[in-house]
Design an enzyme around this catalytic site. Structure first.
Site, PDB file in Angstrom:
ATOM      1  N   LYS A 197     -21.406 -77.715 -56.153  1.00 18.98           N
ATOM      2  CA  LYS A 197     -20.111 -77.975 -55.522  1.00 18.98           C
ATOM      3  C   LYS A 197     -20.137 -79.320 -54.784  1.00 18.98           C
ATOM      4  CE  LYS A 197     -21.584 -75.223 -51.531  1.00 18.98           C
ATOM      5  NZ  LYS A 197     -21.563 -73.872 -50.936  1.00 18.98           N
ATOM      6  N   TYR A 218     -21.067-103.747 -30.624  1.00 23.03           N
ATOM      7  CA  TYR A 218     -19.991-103.208 -29.786  1.00 23.03           C
ATOM      8  C   TYR A 218     -20.548-102.634 -28.487  1.00 23.03           C
ATOM      9  CZ  TYR A 218     -16.610-103.414 -33.634  1.00 23.03           C
ATOM     10  OH  TYR A 218     -15.762-103.831 -34.628  1.00 23.03           O
TER      11      TYR A 218
HETATM   12  C1  LIG Z   1     -22.856 -73.387 -50.919  1.00 22.17           C
HETATM   13  C2  LIG Z   1     -23.108 -72.020 -51.409  1.00 22.17           C
HETATM   14  C3  LIG Z   1     -24.334 -71.710 -52.030  1.00 22.17           C
HETATM   15  C4  LIG Z   1     -25.506 -72.658 -52.037  1.00 22.17           C
HETATM   16  O1  LIG Z   1     -26.034 -72.671 -50.751  1.00 22.17           O
HETATM   17  P1  LIG Z   1     -27.293 -73.541 -50.336  1.00 22.17           P
HETATM   18  O2  LIG Z   1     -27.509 -73.175 -48.915  1.00 22.17           O
HETATM   19  O3  LIG Z   1     -26.874 -74.958 -50.488  1.00 22.17           O
HETATM   20  O4  LIG Z   1     -28.416 -73.187 -51.210  1.00 22.17           O
HETATM   21  C5  LIG Z   1     -24.462 -70.452 -52.601  1.00 22.17           C
HETATM   22  N1  LIG Z   1     -23.456 -69.537 -52.526  1.00 22.17           N
HETATM   23  C6  LIG Z   1     -22.285 -69.808 -51.914  1.00 22.17           C
HETATM   24  C7  LIG Z   1     -21.234 -68.750 -51.860  1.00 22.17           C
HETATM   25  C8  LIG Z   1     -22.072 -71.046 -51.322  1.00 22.17           C
HETATM   26  O5  LIG Z   1     -20.912 -71.287 -50.695  1.00 22.17           O
END
Ligand SMILES: *Cc1c(COP(=O)(O)O)cnc(C)c1O
Length: 345
Positions: A33, A242
């Site tokens: 994702k 800054y």
């Molecule tokens: C993001 C996510 C994962 C992966 O999680 P990590 O901590 O990055 O391994 C797995 N399942 C769901 C539902 C997620 O939202």
């Protein structure tokens, strides 16, 4: 060229996936994702498919498009947000499997895409996504009759192995799925590392693949090299940047580097002991982080470097995250769009 170079090591990514896979006796999927945690979902997906991953997860159906084009037909792509209004055509055209989160989504799915594969997401206590126990009890029979391809839930505290919430959610998940003859998945990276009780039929690591905590044995996947635009020599008492936030205490040489908070180098990194590396030599980042620039004290170098490294094996994504008071996930997904990304495999 004044844009920083983000080097992405796809071989390290593949090795991280294989090493995580080797810790389980179940299937290991991959979460890609947010554009593969900022590293390009298409390249990440292709690499992991070649390494042996057979199932991928994205957050939104739109994210499945580029991924499907990269990995071709046949492999699974699941969508955590389920079947939202407007998703139907995408789910169908790109063979995406929604993880249905509610009765509403279930009805939408069965009505608009009868026979199209789906999974079920259950809420075992995180109170974020998925069907709660009462709702699930009411629709379980109907859902199971349509043969979901997966039932999943998500752990809220898996990066704290001793947290009581882990056992609690494990028990809830076990109860809610008892007797269902459907593959089950509870664990992301953290849960995978908790051990076999948490593995069920499929684990879905994300962050561990990309070199982030809590998978401490991960190989680093990225390196960030930032060009030096200019250097100047300061007399004691002169200030930098800054707010005059840094004052030279000795004759100092300052290098100005071509990356700033607009590239994901958070302002919170000021005065947090962050360095820019010339080879193995750490040079302190000094003064405020500007939108497009950071300043570095290179007084101890015996030469003027063309570029310095801000993320490497000594100063990882996790080092920056801790310094900025955040987590590796946020550092990765904030990596600048201006960076010239190069991939090695
Ligand atoms: C993001 C996510 C994962 C992966 O999680 P990590 O901590 O990055 O391994 C797995 N399942 C769901 C539902 C997620 O939202």
């Amino acid at each position: 060229m004044s844009t920083a170079r983000l080097k992405i090591n796809l071989e390290a990514l593949a090795i991280n996936w294989r090493n995580l896979d080797a810790r389980t006796n179940c299937e290991t999927a991959a979460v890609v994702k947010a554009n593969g945690y900022g590293l390009d979902a298409a390249r990440v997906g292709k690499t992991l498919a070649d390494a042996g991953a057979r199932n991928f997860f994205v957050a939104a159906a739109e994210e499945g498009i580029a991924l499907r084009r990269a990995i071709g037909p046949g492999l699974g792509i699941s969508v955590f947000s389920g079947h939202m209004p407007g998703d139907t055509k995408l789910l169908k055209d790109f063979q995406l499997t929604p993880m249905l989160n509610s009765l509403d989504q279930m009805l939408r799915h069965f009505e608009s895409l009868p026979g199209h594969p789906f999974g079920i997401q259950l809420d075992t206590g995180m109170n974020r996504l998925g069907m709660e126990p009462g709702e699930w009890a009411a629709v379980r029979g109907i859902a199971l009759a349509q043969s979901p391809v997966l039932i999943m839930s998500h752990l809220a505290c898996s990066d704290s192995p001793d947290h009581g919430m882990n056992e609690h959610q494990l028990e809830m998940f076990t109860q809610m799925t008892e007797g269902a003859d459907v593959p089950r998945s509870l664990s992301a990276t953290g849960g995978l590392l908790l051990g076999p009780k948490y593995h069920f039929d499929l684990c879905r690591p994300g962050i561990g693949l990309y070199g982030g905590a809590p998978y401490d044995a991960a190989l680093p996947v990225i390196e960030l090299e930032v060009p030096v635009i200019q250097t100047r020599d300061l007399a004691p008492g002169e200030t930098v940047g800054y707010g005059n936030a840094w004052t030279a205490q000795r004759p100092s040489r300052i290098a100005t580097l071509a990356a700033g908070y607009a590239d994901g180098l958070q302002r919170a990194l000021q005065n947090r002991g962050i360095h820019a590396y010339s080879g193995a030599v750490p040079c302190p980042v000094v003064g405020r982080v500007s939108m497009d620039l950071v300043t570095v004290d290179i007084s101890d170098l015996d030469h003027i470097p063309e570029a310095l490294t801000l993320i490497n094996e000594s100063q990882t994504v996790e080092t920056l995250a801790t310094a900025a008071g955040t987590i590796g996930y946020e550092i990765l997904t904030s990596l600048g769009h201006r960076y010239a990304r190069t991939y090695s495999s």
